[in-house]
Design a protein around this motif. Structure first.
Motif, short mmCIF file in Angstrom:
data_model
loop_
_atom_site.label_atom_id
_atom_site.label_comp_id
_atom_site.label_asym_id
_atom_site.label_seq_id
_atom_site.Cartn_x
_atom_site.Cartn_y
_atom_site.Cartn_z
N ALA A 1 0.86 -1.19 0.00
CA ALA A 1 0.00 0.00 0.00
C ALA A 1 0.89 1.24 0.00
CB ALA A 1 -0.93 0.01 1.22
N ARG A 2 0.72 2.08 -1.01
CA ARG A 2 1.52 3.29 -1.13
C ARG A 2 0.62 4.43 -1.59
NH1 ARG A 2 7.02 2.01 -4.28
NH2 ARG A 2 7.49 4.03 -3.34
N PHE A 3 1.08 5.66 -1.42
CA PHE A 3 0.29 6.79 -1.95
C PHE A 3 1.21 7.80 -2.61
CE2 PHE A 3 1.71 8.69 1.92
CZ PHE A 3 1.47 10.05 1.88
N PHE A 4 0.63 8.52 -3.58
CA PHE A 4 1.37 9.44 -4.44
C PHE A 4 0.58 10.74 -4.53
CE2 PHE A 4 2.21 5.11 -5.45
CZ PHE A 4 3.59 5.04 -5.58
N ARG A 5 1.11 11.79 -3.94
CA ARG A 5 0.36 13.04 -3.90
C ARG A 5 1.13 14.25 -4.42
NH1 ARG A 5 0.33 16.08 1.90
NH2 ARG A 5 2.46 15.66 2.52
N SER A 6 2.35 14.04 -4.90
CA SER A 6 3.16 15.20 -5.31
C SER A 6 2.54 15.93 -6.49
CB SER A 6 4.58 14.74 -5.66
OG SER A 6 5.22 14.20 -4.53
N GLY A 7 1.90 15.19 -7.41
CA GLY A 7 1.22 15.85 -8.52
C GLY A 7 0.05 16.68 -8.05
N ALA A 8 -0.69 16.16 -7.07
CA ALA A 8 -1.80 16.93 -6.51
C ALA A 8 -1.29 18.18 -5.80
CB ALA A 8 -2.61 16.06 -5.55
N ARG A 9 -0.20 18.03 -5.07
CA ARG A 9 0.36 19.18 -4.35
C ARG A 9 0.87 20.23 -5.32
NH1 ARG A 9 3.44 18.00 1.20
NH2 ARG A 9 3.57 20.24 0.93
N ALA A 10 1.42 19.79 -6.46
CA ALA A 10 1.90 20.74 -7.46
C ALA A 10 0.76 21.58 -8.01
CB ALA A 10 2.61 20.00 -8.58
N ARG A 11 -0.47 21.08 -7.92
CA ARG A 11 -1.64 21.83 -8.36
C ARG A 11 -2.27 22.62 -7.22
NH1 ARG A 11 -2.95 19.72 -13.49
NH2 ARG A 11 -4.80 21.02 -13.49
N GLY A 12 -1.60 22.63 -6.05
CA GLY A 12 -2.09 23.41 -4.94
C GLY A 12 -3.02 22.67 -4.01
N LEU A 13 -3.17 21.36 -4.18
CA LEU A 13 -4.07 20.59 -3.32
C LEU A 13 -3.28 20.01 -2.16
CD1 LEU A 13 -6.14 18.74 -6.05
CD2 LEU A 13 -6.81 20.72 -4.70
N SER A 14 -3.29 20.72 -1.03
CA SER A 14 -2.53 20.26 0.14
C SER A 14 -3.37 19.37 1.03
CB SER A 14 -2.06 21.47 0.95
OG SER A 14 -3.18 22.20 1.44
N PHE A 15 -4.72 19.50 0.96
CA PHE A 15 -5.65 18.76 1.80
C PHE A 15 -5.36 18.98 3.29
CE2 PHE A 15 -5.24 16.17 -2.13
CZ PHE A 15 -6.53 16.37 -2.62
N ASP A 16 -4.87 20.17 3.61
CA ASP A 16 -4.60 20.50 5.02
C ASP A 16 -5.87 20.60 5.84
OD1 ASP A 16 -1.89 20.57 4.50
OD2 ASP A 16 -1.86 22.73 4.12
N ASP A 17 -7.01 20.68 5.18
CA ASP A 17 -8.27 20.79 5.90
C ASP A 17 -8.78 19.45 6.41
OD1 ASP A 17 -8.83 19.64 3.49
OD2 ASP A 17 -10.48 20.98 2.96
N GLY A 18 -8.02 18.38 6.21
CA GLY A 18 -8.44 17.07 6.69
C GLY A 18 -9.40 16.36 5.76
N SER A 19 -9.59 16.89 4.55
CA SER A 19 -10.52 16.27 3.62
C SER A 19 -9.96 15.00 3.00
CB SER A 19 -10.90 17.26 2.50
OG SER A 19 -9.74 17.66 1.79
N GLU A 20 -8.68 14.71 3.24
CA GLU A 20 -8.06 13.49 2.74
C GLU A 20 -7.06 12.94 3.75
OE1 GLU A 20 -7.83 11.11 0.82
OE2 GLU A 20 -9.07 11.51 -0.93
N PHE A 21 -6.83 11.65 3.68
CA PHE A 21 -5.77 11.03 4.47
C PHE A 21 -4.46 11.11 3.70
CE2 PHE A 21 -9.56 8.51 5.87
CZ PHE A 21 -9.56 8.92 7.20
N MET A 22 -3.41 11.56 4.36
CA MET A 22 -2.10 11.57 3.74
C MET A 22 -1.44 10.21 3.96
SD MET A 22 -1.73 14.35 2.16
CE MET A 22 -3.45 14.12 1.74
N SER A 23 -2.05 9.21 3.38
CA SER A 23 -1.61 7.82 3.51
C SER A 23 -2.39 7.01 2.49
CB SER A 23 -1.88 7.31 4.93
OG SER A 23 -3.28 7.07 5.12
N PRO A 24 -2.15 5.70 2.40
CA PRO A 24 -2.95 4.88 1.49
C PRO A 24 -4.39 4.68 1.93
CG PRO A 24 -0.82 3.84 1.95
CD PRO A 24 -0.98 4.96 2.92
N ARG A 25 -4.78 5.21 3.08
CA ARG A 25 -6.15 5.03 3.56
C ARG A 25 -7.14 5.76 2.64
NH1 ARG A 25 -8.64 2.97 7.87
NH2 ARG A 25 -6.65 2.48 8.87
#
Length: 766
Positions: free
Chosen positions: A196-220
């Motif tokens: 189980a792995r997750f890949f978010r660098s492309g999302a972050r490059a578009r400004g999606l940090s999900f700091d509001d808790g709307s996503e898990f920063m993990s494979p969950r």
């Protein structure tokens, strides 16, 4: 672009394939390093790396520096490096910088980092997979050394579908990892979920940090889509699985004992950045998956400009079978996505399960719809009907209209039902429009509500217009009815051919269950996609080609376990040439939207039949060189072909054009100058004993096309023998009428008493 999973849960369908697929709330505007910057994938030819650079990373930094010479260089602009399916990196650049990079020596491709969208149990039994039969053995041990990788929204590992009881140790050749991050610890992985792995660098490059808790920063999985597809492909058996008591039974994935690896690269409503998808595929191939399932897609592009298609080619080059969903932009033709010939493209069909609910009108007529409403209604008598053509109404309009009434409107969704209940309405009837036809996506309304197919919806509208006092009563059976309806039908949303990039390659390839599929669901995620819906459950019923794709991935895993030396093309061929073009009543598969027979542009080769696919007799095989020859035949340049095959490779054009690719289907295209086509195919024997096959042509319109197969007999000796044949198609049409003679289709079959190897044939006139 194909519509999203959320659009299927709330089907306010907008069939506009070119619409933007990316939504950005005001609080998530992109944070960029330079003015008007975006993210790009830079594809490099590693063989040309100058010797002065000791590593690829040093070379990549130099490439980037050369493009931003007049600005402050920032190493953080590079957020991915790719080293398995391609060589290169992903970085944030302005359009001008991207153009400069594209002309740098050693750079063979620059791809815009666009957004792909998600294409959002009885089905194994419907496929004929029964305990002790076919690919499922008495010990249920099929596929336990096969790893299915999914690129999706993540996984909810605690669900019982991912229990590893009875599984042997993890295969020693597995190289993957379990990434420990936000609410995902080491115990989340086991002998079922082995990676189980997750890949978010492309999302972050578009400004999606999900700091509001709307996503898990993990494979969950926050969204639910990935959990549903993973359990569909390879979920363990779970007794008494249901949603509110509906569809109760033992739920299991198609390849029950296969292993799972989740690569989270999708972020629910926000979609899946291409750079993250490519990074996920890169990791999956490196880890050692055997099957890849991707229930997502973007707009079709030329293969050389499609970074995901290039990544999928590399996966196939490494022996990985790759399945993609066809998209949810049906029923209009020409909107199928994921159309590269090295992948298997999956359309969606129904299964023979219904959830009936009834409408009784004031004139005594009764119409049957479907619903997952599970409570006893407070009001059971007749109530006034109010009809609004579209369900898009303001809260004030709803309040004025629905008090103590039953609202009826097209494409009703669950959150509308909540508003109707709040306004003291007593019921909701959703009406399918002419696009949806009889394909009812069943909904778990929170008030007494149901959905009617198009033909009965029209009768209801006629009734409401015929009287000054229209009234109705809703009755709910709270039942799951199996085996009483024709199935499969082609789901109205399932995207159709022709393949707009290369129409001589038939897409979709095959049909699998994708309508109203029960599978696992995160217990913290709303069942309907609405945050206002407080109901939670461990299983959910949803629809989409997203649901059909993992069915094919599961079947591929079973075939891989049975035939470990088969190539990805052989696995696809086995499924296609044994697919069933008829429904469970042995009549042609129908289209949901019209109840007319479907053609190959909707069903490909037909509906998958896993048990027959186990022993196809003959297969159409394809290797890397065949695909390179195809690209050569498409007049791709040497530089464009290098994107697929970094090593130097010769190519030769097919004599019969693109249609000569050794594919398990045929498309013969005629125009004013081309009246005849001759295409060649080669069959490989996979059965053990010597066999003789006779050719049979099923041609429903011999007055329009003459079809001649030569030779008419093929005599095979040993296993692995190859024999070729030619098919000559001659058009008898003098004047082409677009409306009357644009499409016809039939089959070419090689058969004997043991096997029938069937290929769909599409005739098209320009």
């Amino acid at each position: 672009m194909a519509i999203s999973l959320l659009s299927l849960i709330f089907p306010l369908l907008t069939l506009t394939p070119n619409a933007s697929a990316y939504y950005q709330p005001d609080n998530l505007k992109p944070k960029t390093n330079t003015p008007s910057s975006s993210s790009y994938i830079i594809h490099t030819d590693n063989l040309t790396r100058p010797s002065i650079f000791p590593t690829q990373s040093h070379w990549y930094s130099s490439i980037l520096k050369s493009a931003v010479a007049n600005q402050t260089y920032d190493q953080d602009r590079i957020f991915y490096t790719y080293d398995t399916i391609m060589h290169g990196f992903a970085a944030t650049l302005t359009p001008d910088e991207a153009r400069k990079v594209s002309s740098t020596p050693g750079v063979i491709g620059v791809y815009n980092d666009s957004i792909f969208e998600l294409h959002t149990t009885r089905s194994p039994n419907f496929l004929g997979l029964n305990l002790g039969d076919g690919l499922w053995t008495d010990k249920f041990d099929a596929g336990d050394n096969v790893v299915i990788g999914l690129v999706d929204t993540g996984i909810w590992p605690e669900e019982p579908s991912f229990d590893d009881a009875g599984l042997p140790p993890i295969p020693p050749e597995w190289r993957g990892e379990c990434e420990i991050r936000d609410r995902f610890n080491i115990s989340a992985c086991n002998k079922k979920l082995i990676g189980a792995r997750f890949f978010r660098s492309g999302a972050r490059a578009r400004g999606l940090s999900f700091d509001d808790g709307s996503e898990f920063m993990s494979p969950r999985d926050k969204d639910g889509h990935g959990t549903h597809t993973a359990s569909t492909a390879a979920g363990s058996a779970v007794a008494n699985a249901n949603l509110f008591g509906f569809a109760n039974g033992t739920a299991r994935g198609v390849a029950t004992r296969a292993r799972l690896a989740m690569y989270k690269a999708c972020w629910g409503f926000y979609g899946c950045p291409v750079s993250d998808i490519v990074a996920a595929i890169n990791a999956a191939v490196k880890d050692g998956v055997h099957i890849l399932s991707l229930s997502l897609g973007g707009g079709p592009e030329e293969f050389y400009a499609d970074a995901v298609a290039i990544a999928a080619f590399a996966a196939v080059r490494n022996g990985v079978f790759v399945a993609f969903s066809a998209g949810n932009s049906g029923p209009d033709e020409g909107y199928v996505v994921n159309i590269a010939p090295w992948i298997t493209t999956v359309g969606a069909g129904s299964i023979d399960r219904k959830f009936p609910a009834r409408v009784t009108l004031g004139n005594g007529e009764v119409y049957v719809g479907q619903s997952l409403y599970q409570q006893s209604p407070n009001f059971t008598g007749f109530a006034p009907l109010v009809y609004v053509p579209q369900c898009l109404m303001s809260d004030s309009e709803i309040t004025q209209l629905v008090k103590e009434k039953i609202l009826m409107c097209e494409n009703a969704f669950v959150e509308l039902g909540m508003k109707v209940a709040k306004a003291r309405g007593v019921g909701l009837i959703g009406l399918n429009d002419n696009y949806s036809g009889e394909g009812v996506i069943v909904k778990a309304f929170t008030l007494p509500g149901l959905t009617l197919g198009y033909f009965e919806a029209q009768k209801l509208i006629k009734y409401i217009n015929s009287t000054s006092n229209p009234r109705a009563s809703l009755q709910f059976d709270y039942q799951t009815v199996i085996g009483e309806s024709r199935a499969p039908t082609v789901a109205y949303f399932s995207a159709r051919g022709p393949n707009i990039i290369q129409p001589e390659i038939l897409k979709p390839d095959i049909l699998a269950p994708g309508m109203n599929i029960l599978a696992s669901w995160p217990t913290e995620t709303p069942l309907t996609g609405s945050l206002k819906d407080l109901r939670r459950a461990g299983f959910n019923i949803i629809s989409g080609t997203s649901m059909s794709c993992p069915h094919i991935a599961g079947v591929a895993a079973l075939l891989k376990a049975e035939h470990p030396n088969w190539s990805p093309a052989m696995i696809r061929s086995a499924m296609m040439t044994t697919a069933f073009p008829l429904d469970n009543s042995y009549r042609p598969i129908f289209l949901d939207e019209s109840l007319k027979p479907a053609n190959a542009l909707a069903i490909g080769a037909g509906h998958v039949d896993p048990v027959r696919a186990k022993n196809p007799g003959l297969v159409y095989d394809l290797g890397v060189q065949d695909y390179i020859n195809l690209l050569c035949t498409m007049n791709y340049t040497e530089a464009q072909i290098k994107r697929f095959m970094p090593e130097p490779s010769a190519c030769s054009k097919f004599e019969g054009g693109v249609g000569d690719l050794n594919y398990p289907s045929f498309v013969a295209i005629f125009d004013a100058e081309t009246k005849a086509r001759t295409l060649t195919r080669t069959l490989t024997k996979v059965s053990e004993l010597p066999e003789t096959y006779e050719a049979r042509v099923v041609n429903p319109r011999p007055d329009k096309v003459e079809v001649v197969v030569e030779p008419k007999t093929l005599e095979f000796g040993g296993q692995g023998e190859n024999l070729s044949y030619k098919v000559r198609f001659v058009s008898k049409v003098d004047e082409i009428s677009y409306t009357e003679v644009e499409r016809e289709y039939g089959y070419i079959m090689w058969e004997n008493t043991e096997h029938q190897v069937k290929s769909p044939v599409v005739f098209m006139w320009k």
